[in-house]
Scaffold this motif. Structure first.
Motif, PDB file in Angstrom:
ATOM      1  N   LEU A   1      16.810  19.653  -9.635  1.00 14.55           N
ATOM      2  CA  LEU A   1      15.963  20.184  -8.567  1.00 14.55           C
ATOM      3  C   LEU A   1      15.307  19.011  -7.865  1.00 14.55           C
ATOM      4  CD1 LEU A   1      14.689  23.178 -10.597  1.00 14.55           C
ATOM      5  CD2 LEU A   1      15.748  23.364  -8.360  1.00 14.55           C
ATOM      6  N   THR A   2      16.160  18.223  -7.224  1.00 16.12           N
ATOM      7  CA  THR A   2      15.695  17.003  -6.588  1.00 16.12           C
ATOM      8  C   THR A   2      15.509  17.201  -5.102  1.00 16.12           C
ATOM      9  OG1 THR A   2      17.949  16.225  -6.262  1.00 16.12           O
ATOM     10  CG2 THR A   2      16.846  15.591  -8.305  1.00 16.12           C
ATOM     11  N   VAL A   3      14.815  16.258  -4.506  1.00 16.98           N
ATOM     12  CA  VAL A   3      14.673  16.188  -3.059  1.00 16.98           C
ATOM     13  C   VAL A   3      14.995  14.760  -2.652  1.00 16.98           C
ATOM     14  CG1 VAL A   3      12.881  17.950  -3.048  1.00 16.98           C
ATOM     15  CG2 VAL A   3      12.211  15.568  -3.121  1.00 16.98           C
ATOM     16  N   ALA A   4      15.484  14.595  -1.456  1.00 18.50           N
ATOM     17  CA  ALA A   4      15.693  13.242  -0.947  1.00 18.50           C
ATOM     18  C   ALA A   4      14.336  12.642  -0.635  1.00 18.50           C
ATOM     19  CB  ALA A   4      16.558  13.272   0.305  1.00 18.50           C
ATOM     20  N   GLY A   5      14.083  11.435  -1.148  1.00 23.44           N
ATOM     21  CA  GLY A   5      12.773  10.863  -0.905  1.00 23.44           C
ATOM     22  C   GLY A   5      12.662   9.487  -1.515  1.00 23.44           C
ATOM     23  N   PRO A   6      11.452   8.932  -1.559  1.00 23.24           N
ATOM     24  CA  PRO A   6      11.251   7.585  -2.078  1.00 23.24           C
ATOM     25  C   PRO A   6      11.546   7.524  -3.557  1.00 23.24           C
ATOM     26  CG  PRO A   6       9.141   8.669  -1.739  1.00 23.24           C
ATOM     27  CD  PRO A   6      10.198   9.571  -1.147  1.00 23.24           C
ATOM     28  N   THR A   7      12.067   6.417  -4.024  1.00 27.84           N
ATOM     29  CA  THR A   7      12.382   6.265  -5.434  1.00 27.84           C
ATOM     30  C   THR A   7      11.150   5.866  -6.210  1.00 27.84           C
ATOM     31  OG1 THR A   7      13.012   3.969  -5.061  1.00 27.84           O
ATOM     32  CG2 THR A   7      14.763   5.611  -4.976  1.00 27.84           C
ATOM     33  N   ALA A   8      11.192   6.157  -7.484  1.00 31.47           N
ATOM     34  CA  ALA A   8      10.058   5.808  -8.334  1.00 31.47           C
ATOM     35  C   ALA A   8       9.844   4.308  -8.339  1.00 31.47           C
ATOM     36  CB  ALA A   8      10.318   6.300  -9.761  1.00 31.47           C
ATOM     37  N   GLY A   9       8.572   3.924  -8.337  1.00 36.16           N
ATOM     38  CA  GLY A   9       8.232   2.513  -8.437  1.00 36.16           C
ATOM     39  C   GLY A   9       8.173   1.802  -7.101  1.00 36.16           C
ATOM     40  N   ALA A  10       8.478   2.507  -5.998  1.00 35.11           N
ATOM     41  CA  ALA A  10       8.419   1.866  -4.693  1.00 35.11           C
ATOM     42  C   ALA A  10       6.968   1.512  -4.369  1.00 35.11           C
ATOM     43  CB  ALA A  10       8.990   2.793  -3.628  1.00 35.11           C
ATOM     44  N   THR A  11       6.758   0.350  -3.815  1.00 40.64           N
ATOM     45  CA  THR A  11       5.406  -0.071  -3.449  1.00 40.64           C
ATOM     46  C   THR A  11       5.216   0.145  -1.962  1.00 40.64           C
ATOM     47  OG1 THR A  11       6.183  -2.330  -3.119  1.00 40.64           O
ATOM     48  CG2 THR A  11       5.302  -1.771  -5.281  1.00 40.64           C
ATOM     49  N   THR A  12       4.217   0.936  -1.614  1.00 39.21           N
ATOM     50  CA  THR A  12       3.948   1.245  -0.221  1.00 39.21           C
ATOM     51  C   THR A  12       2.452   1.157   0.016  1.00 39.21           C
ATOM     52  OG1 THR A  12       3.882   3.603  -0.780  1.00 39.21           O
ATOM     53  CG2 THR A  12       5.955   2.742   0.066  1.00 39.21           C
ATOM     54  N   PRO A  13       2.047   0.803   1.237  1.00 39.38           N
ATOM     55  CA  PRO A  13       0.619   0.732   1.532  1.00 39.38           C
ATOM     56  C   PRO A  13       0.038   2.128   1.708  1.00 39.38           C
ATOM     57  CG  PRO A  13       1.900   0.287   3.501  1.00 39.38           C
ATOM     58  CD  PRO A  13       2.886   0.400   2.376  1.00 39.38           C
ATOM     59  N   GLY A  14      -1.271   2.236   1.572  1.00 35.04           N
ATOM     60  CA  GLY A  14      -1.945   3.487   1.860  1.00 35.04           C
ATOM     61  C   GLY A  14      -2.004   4.403   0.669  1.00 35.04           C
ATOM     62  N   THR A  15      -2.858   4.070  -0.302  1.00 34.73           N
ATOM     63  CA  THR A  15      -3.016   4.887  -1.500  1.00 34.73           C
ATOM     64  C   THR A  15      -4.473   5.287  -1.637  1.00 34.73           C
ATOM     65  OG1 THR A  15      -1.203   3.747  -2.624  1.00 34.73           O
ATOM     66  CG2 THR A  15      -2.748   4.943  -4.009  1.00 34.73           C
ATOM     67  N   THR A  16      -4.719   6.557  -1.959  1.00 36.69           N
ATOM     68  CA  THR A  16      -6.092   7.006  -2.175  1.00 36.69           C
ATOM     69  C   THR A  16      -6.647   6.349  -3.431  1.00 36.69           C
ATOM     70  OG1 THR A  16      -5.334   8.949  -3.404  1.00 36.69           O
ATOM     71  CG2 THR A  16      -5.670   9.211  -1.034  1.00 36.69           C
ATOM     72  N   HIS A  17      -7.968   6.293  -3.531  1.00 37.08           N
ATOM     73  CA  HIS A  17      -8.609   5.532  -4.596  1.00 37.08           C
ATOM     74  C   HIS A  17      -9.018   6.381  -5.791  1.00 37.08           C
ATOM     75  CE1 HIS A  17      -8.597   1.955  -2.148  1.00 37.08           C
ATOM     76  NE2 HIS A  17      -9.189   2.604  -1.158  1.00 37.08           N
ATOM     77  N   GLY A  18      -8.802   7.690  -5.716  1.00 40.04           N
ATOM     78  CA  GLY A  18      -9.149   8.557  -6.837  1.00 40.04           C
ATOM     79  C   GLY A  18      -8.070   8.571  -7.901  1.00 40.04           C
ATOM     80  N   PRO A  19      -8.215   9.429  -8.897  1.00 42.97           N
ATOM     81  CA  PRO A  19      -7.275   9.458 -10.023  1.00 42.97           C
ATOM     82  C   PRO A  19      -5.879   9.938  -9.649  1.00 42.97           C
ATOM     83  CG  PRO A  19      -8.865  11.260 -10.191  1.00 42.97           C
ATOM     84  CD  PRO A  19      -9.343  10.366  -9.093  1.00 42.97           C
ATOM     85  N   CYS A  20      -5.744  10.659  -8.554  1.00 42.80           N
ATOM     86  CA  CYS A  20      -4.427  11.191  -8.181  1.00 42.80           C
ATOM     87  C   CYS A  20      -3.562  10.162  -7.457  1.00 42.80           C
ATOM     88  CB  CYS A  20      -4.578  12.434  -7.320  1.00 42.80           C
ATOM     89  SG  CYS A  20      -5.380  13.807  -8.185  1.00 42.80           S
ATOM     90  N   GLN A  21      -4.180   9.203  -6.785  1.00 36.15           N
ATOM     91  CA  GLN A  21      -3.465   8.110  -6.116  1.00 36.15           C
ATOM     92  C   GLN A  21      -2.322   8.621  -5.228  1.00 36.15           C
ATOM     93  OE1 GLN A  21      -2.474   5.313  -9.333  1.00 36.15           O
ATOM     94  NE2 GLN A  21      -4.329   4.176  -8.816  1.00 36.15           N
ATOM     95  N   TYR A  22      -2.669   9.485  -4.289  1.00 34.59           N
ATOM     96  CA  TYR A  22      -1.694   9.918  -3.290  1.00 34.59           C
ATOM     97  C   TYR A  22      -1.315   8.704  -2.440  1.00 34.59           C
ATOM     98  CZ  TYR A  22      -3.618  14.458  -4.612  1.00 34.59           C
ATOM     99  OH  TYR A  22      -4.045  15.552  -5.313  1.00 34.59           O
ATOM    100  N   THR A  23      -0.026   8.470  -2.289  1.00 36.09           N
ATOM    101  CA  THR A  23       0.465   7.248  -1.657  1.00 36.09           C
ATOM    102  C   THR A  23       1.358   7.573  -0.471  1.00 36.09           C
ATOM    103  OG1 THR A  23       0.405   6.079  -3.782  1.00 36.09           O
ATOM    104  CG2 THR A  23       1.758   5.116  -2.039  1.00 36.09           C
TER     105      THR A  23
END
Length: 228
Positions: free
Chosen positions: A7-29
């Protein structure tokens, strides 16, 4: 994982480093290489993420009601993201693009405004994986678990790549426990899912009797309203 249990979706691979991450515990990136299918900001990410209680979500579809109950204790970051997207009407007027009717994978997949299976919210976030699922029967590997009928879970493109796409289980699904469970489908919703499943999967010139693809009964999420 085999096609019958993916049940996959096309998208970024795990471990990719991208700018723009929230600072709370969820770390939406943010995922600039995978922009949002519809404009939406990053979810709020407070230091104390709500992690108890349930959230009722009323989903109206063209095939019938699809009531959901989200469980903050099971997946607080996922519930926070889902309700955020609902408030921004990200899911309104979208089509559930994939129906699977395998004996071991009976689900409807939704949550992509593009309707292609490749769209998302322009961000990713971490898994909140289940640890208490029963083992799947007749699995020689012992790795697959039962995602029971009525389960609401996130689709993904690998570890920690949750976005907006989710799946609804209308029959037991036997999967490796790699998908975050964040709620359940109400009885009226299961009746709607059964109706869609009974319609089957759209045939193609290559496959006159497919078990995976767009549903014959097009299923549109007309409105998705979370009652937090």
């Amino acid at each position: 994982m085999t096609a019958a249990a993916s049940l996959t979706v096309a998208g970024p691979t795990a471990g990719a480093t991208t700018p723009g991450t929230t600072h709370g515990p969820c770390q939406y990136t943010k995922t600039p290489d995978e922009p949002a299918a519809r404009p939406v900001p990053l979810p709020p990410d407070p230091s104390h993420t709500p992690n108890h209680g349930k959230v009722r979500v009323d989903v109206r579809t063209n095939q019938g009601p699809l009531p959901l109950t989200l469980d903050r204790a099971a997946a607080p970051c996922t519930v926070q993201s889902f309700t955020h997207l609902a408030r921004w009407k990200f899911y309104d007027r979208t089509t559930c693009h994939r129906l699977t009717t395998y004996p071991t994978l009976a689900v409807l997949q939704c949550g992509d405004p593009s309707g292609t299976g490749e769209g998302g919210p322009g961000y990713r976030y971490k898994d909140e994986l289940p640890v208490d699922l029963a083992p799947a029967p007749n699995d020689p590997t012992g790795e697959r678990k039962i995602y029971p009928r009525g389960t609401l879970a996130m689709a993904n493109a690998g570890p920690d790549t949750n976005g907006s796409q989710f799946f609804l289980v209308y029959g037991n699904a036997y999967l490796r426990p790699n998908y975050t469970i964040f709620g359940t489908v109400g009885e009226a919703g299961l009746a709607t899912l059964d109706r869609v499943a009974a319609g089957g999967v759209q045939s193609t010139p290559e496959d006159p009797a497919p078990v995976d693809g767009a549903p014959v009964l097009r299923t549109d999420l007309e409105t998705v309203k979370a009652h937090c």
